[in-house]
Design an enzyme around this catalytic site. Structure first.
Site, mmCIF file in Angstrom:
data_model
loop_
_atom_site.group_PDB
_atom_site.id
_atom_site.type_symbol
_atom_site.label_atom_id
_atom_site.label_comp_id
_atom_site.label_asym_id
_atom_site.label_seq_id
_atom_site.Cartn_x
_atom_site.Cartn_y
_atom_site.Cartn_z
ATOM 1 N N SER A 69 0.582 -1.140 0.066
ATOM 2 C CA SER A 69 -0.054 -0.059 -0.054
ATOM 3 C C SER A 69 0.889 1.321 0.037
ATOM 4 O O SER A 69 1.646 1.494 -0.904
ATOM 5 C CB SER A 69 -0.995 -0.030 1.185
ATOM 6 O OG SER A 69 -2.078 0.843 0.917
ATOM 7 N N ASP A 100 -9.197 -4.512 -5.177
ATOM 8 C CA ASP A 100 -8.723 -3.652 -4.157
ATOM 9 C C ASP A 100 -9.377 -2.278 -3.873
ATOM 10 O O ASP A 100 -9.266 -1.427 -4.936
ATOM 11 C CB ASP A 100 -7.094 -3.457 -4.490
ATOM 12 C CG ASP A 100 -6.504 -2.974 -3.198
ATOM 13 O OD1 ASP A 100 -7.241 -2.207 -2.423
ATOM 14 O OD2 ASP A 100 -5.195 -3.182 -3.056
ATOM 15 N N HIS A 152 -7.653 -5.612 -0.040
ATOM 16 C CA HIS A 152 -6.583 -4.723 -0.146
ATOM 17 C C HIS A 152 -5.176 -5.751 -0.087
ATOM 18 O O HIS A 152 -4.883 -5.909 0.985
ATOM 19 C CB HIS A 152 -6.505 -3.692 0.987
ATOM 20 C CG HIS A 152 -5.599 -2.667 0.731
ATOM 21 N ND1 HIS A 152 -5.013 -2.273 -0.214
ATOM 22 C CD2 HIS A 152 -4.951 -1.979 1.921
ATOM 23 C CE1 HIS A 152 -4.436 -1.179 0.033
ATOM 24 N NE2 HIS A 152 -3.990 -1.135 1.312
#
Length: 528
Positions: free
Chosen positions: A243, A470, A498
């Site tokens: 991320s 996601d 995610h």
């Protein structure tokens, strides 16, 4: 009994919730979130001595040159089942006379035979603001045995975060009052008042944190990352970033292409996205994730949502509107309002394994008019106990880092309303929640970051992994980063939630392990 979110899934990185009409989002739509949506990452006890002191307790010489910083020896000490250490970094890489800060590390030592070991794999779980040192405690839940045999997995708390020299904005009550406030935002006067509240909160952060507040930007953190590579004795950096950690990793590759070894960037941020594009992308991503959840819920037994998927989403929106007008009781003696309700919905959309928890919370709220499960879920997102005690500084660190990384976007109330309408047209359930809020206009430290594509020219192949479903870092962002990087390769996981590694299928795991462990490149465009 409180809901327990286990560390079974590595939902690391960004969140996008913006509570209804709550103007305290600071930067666009993203809000920090650790690996453990809910405190799954246990704090790592730092037991190493203060590097400023010698064993006899006398002050160690201050580090004043780059060579001295890179020449540090890491003194590892046991901390539970891991090893922990502290490394010094400059407060300001452009002014080494300004003093130093601490970076907290933990590691899980490679389990393979000596000849199998490849050195250190530095990791970042995202946020920004999430604890990498804490993330190592769940290495066996995320990384394969094959990878754990080959690497010492080393997590670090970036500058401003966790057990490193950290951003502080006051006591829990002060942070609570800021993060969970839900004042109206209906006109220019309300917007001006919100910006003044942000200014006052930010000034408190500056007073508590000092000059560090102006140096927690991602470029500075990337320079820290190369320092850690150096003091750990690795000629090239091996790194896994999830991320926000993909932005940190890509920034590193752009600054130090000659030091790049094998970089995994999973659940990518597109570094060229503007603040507005970030808001829109995440609003649309979470809208799609909510649709997928509702369809799954309605296909199974005991779903409290009726009719079509659009009807089901409308029922969730109606619930949030209702509890905004009239909060409902919980078993904890606190009320569930729309702020906590929104966090409670969004936190479950990071992984489809958490969807049953949202069904439990919705069933309780809709059929029993109580919100205990939702409070549990919201506290999971915030890394907060039901008594209002924050277990980490991830939320305030998130704000501080993003306010340096993203150029300021300032609007009048009319302009903000128009933007919120634009986002809501693309994301009817969540659009206004994401868009209707202030940015960093009145933050006491000016931004230093510039948004733009990252090419990392001259770096060896870098592996980018994207997940089609996601919500927090939409798949198109992984496509964009892989395209921007001169040596980027994209691997796709067709799944929900995610990030991918550690919770996807064997195809994805093998592709990543082949790259990180053996240096074998997957076919560009591989779909798992």
């Amino acid at each position: 009994m409180p809901l327990a979110l286990t560390p079974a899934l590595p939902s690391v990185g960004l969140a996008a919730p913006r509570s209804r009409r709550r103007p305290w989002g600071l930067t666009a739509a993203i809000a920090g979130m650790a690996l453990a949506l809910a405190g799954c990452v246990a704090p790592v006890e730092q037991t190493t001595p203060d590097p400023e002191s010698s064993p006899e307790g006398t002050a160690a010489p201050a580090l004043t040159t780059v060579e001295e910083y890179y020449g540090q020896e890491v003194a590892w000490a046991e901390c539970g089942e891991l090893e922990c250490a502290t490394v010094r970094a400059p407060l300001d890489w452009d002014d080494l006379e300004a003093g130093g800060i601490d970076l907290a590390l933990s590691r899980s030592v490679a389990t393979g035979a000596e000849e199998q070991r490849l050195g250190s794999l530095l990791i970042n779980p995202g946020g920004p603001g999430s604890s990498g040192a804490g993330f190592v405690g769940y290495a066996t839940e995320v990384f394969s045995d094959r990878l754990l045999e080959a690497y010492d997995v080393v997590g670090f708390d970036p500058r401003g975060v966790g057990d490193s020299t950290a951003v502080s904005c006051g006591d829990d009550a002060t942070v609570d009052a800021f993060l969970l406030a839900d004042p109206p935002l209906d006109n220019q006067e309300d917007l001006d008042a919100a910006r003044e509240t942000l200014r006052a909160f930010g000034e408190g952060c500056l007073q508590q944190t000092g000059p560090l507040l102006g140096t927690v930007d991602t470029v500075s953190a990337a320079r820290d990352l190369d320092l850690l590579r150096g003091v750990l004795g690795d000629e090239k950096l091996a790194y896994a970033g999830f991320s926000y950690g993909t932005f940190l990793g890509a920034t590193y590759a752009d600054l130090f292409p000659e030091n790049v070894g094998r970089l995994l960037l999973d659940g990518a941020l597109d570094p060229s996205t503007s603040n507005d594009e970030l808001v829109i992308g995440q609003a649309v991503g979470f809208e799609a994730a909510l649709t997928a959840y509702v369809e799954d819920c309605q296909a199974g037994p005991d779903c409290p949502l009726t009719g079509s998927a659009e009807n089901g989403k409308a029922q969730i929106a109606a619930l949030l509107d209702r509890i905004e007008r009239r909060p409902i009781e919980t078993a904890y003696g606190v009320e569930l309002d729309a702020v906590l309700g929104f966090y409670g919905v969004v936190v479950t959309l990071y992984n489809d394994e958490y969807w049953p928890l949202l069904t439990m919370a919705l069933t309780e709220a809709i059929t029993e008019n109580t919100g205990t499960y939702f409070v549990d879920l919201a506290n999971a997102y915030l890394d907060r106990t039901v008594d209002g005690e924050y277990q980490s500084n991830q939320m305030v660190a998130f704000n501080a880092i993003n306010c340096l990384d993203y150029p300021v976007v300032s609007r009048t109330f009319e302009e903000l309303e128009a933007f919120a309408d634009e986002v809501a047209a693309q994301a009817p359930t969540f659009g206004r929640d994401f868009a209707l809020g202030i940015g960093c206009e009145s933050w006491p430290v000016a931004p230093v970051g510039e948004r733009g594509p990252i090419a990392a020219e001259g770096a060896p192949p870098i592996l980018v992994v994207g997940t089609t479903g996601d919500p927090a870092t939409p798949y198109v962002w992984s496509e964009a980063l892989a395209e921007q990087l001169e040596s980027g390769l994209l691997v796709t996981w067709e799944g929900e939630g995610h990030t991918a590694y550690g919770r996807a299928n064997q195809c994805l795991t093998d592709a990543v392990d082949d790259y990180l462990v053996d240096g074998e490149l997957p076919a560009d465009g591989l779909v798992c």
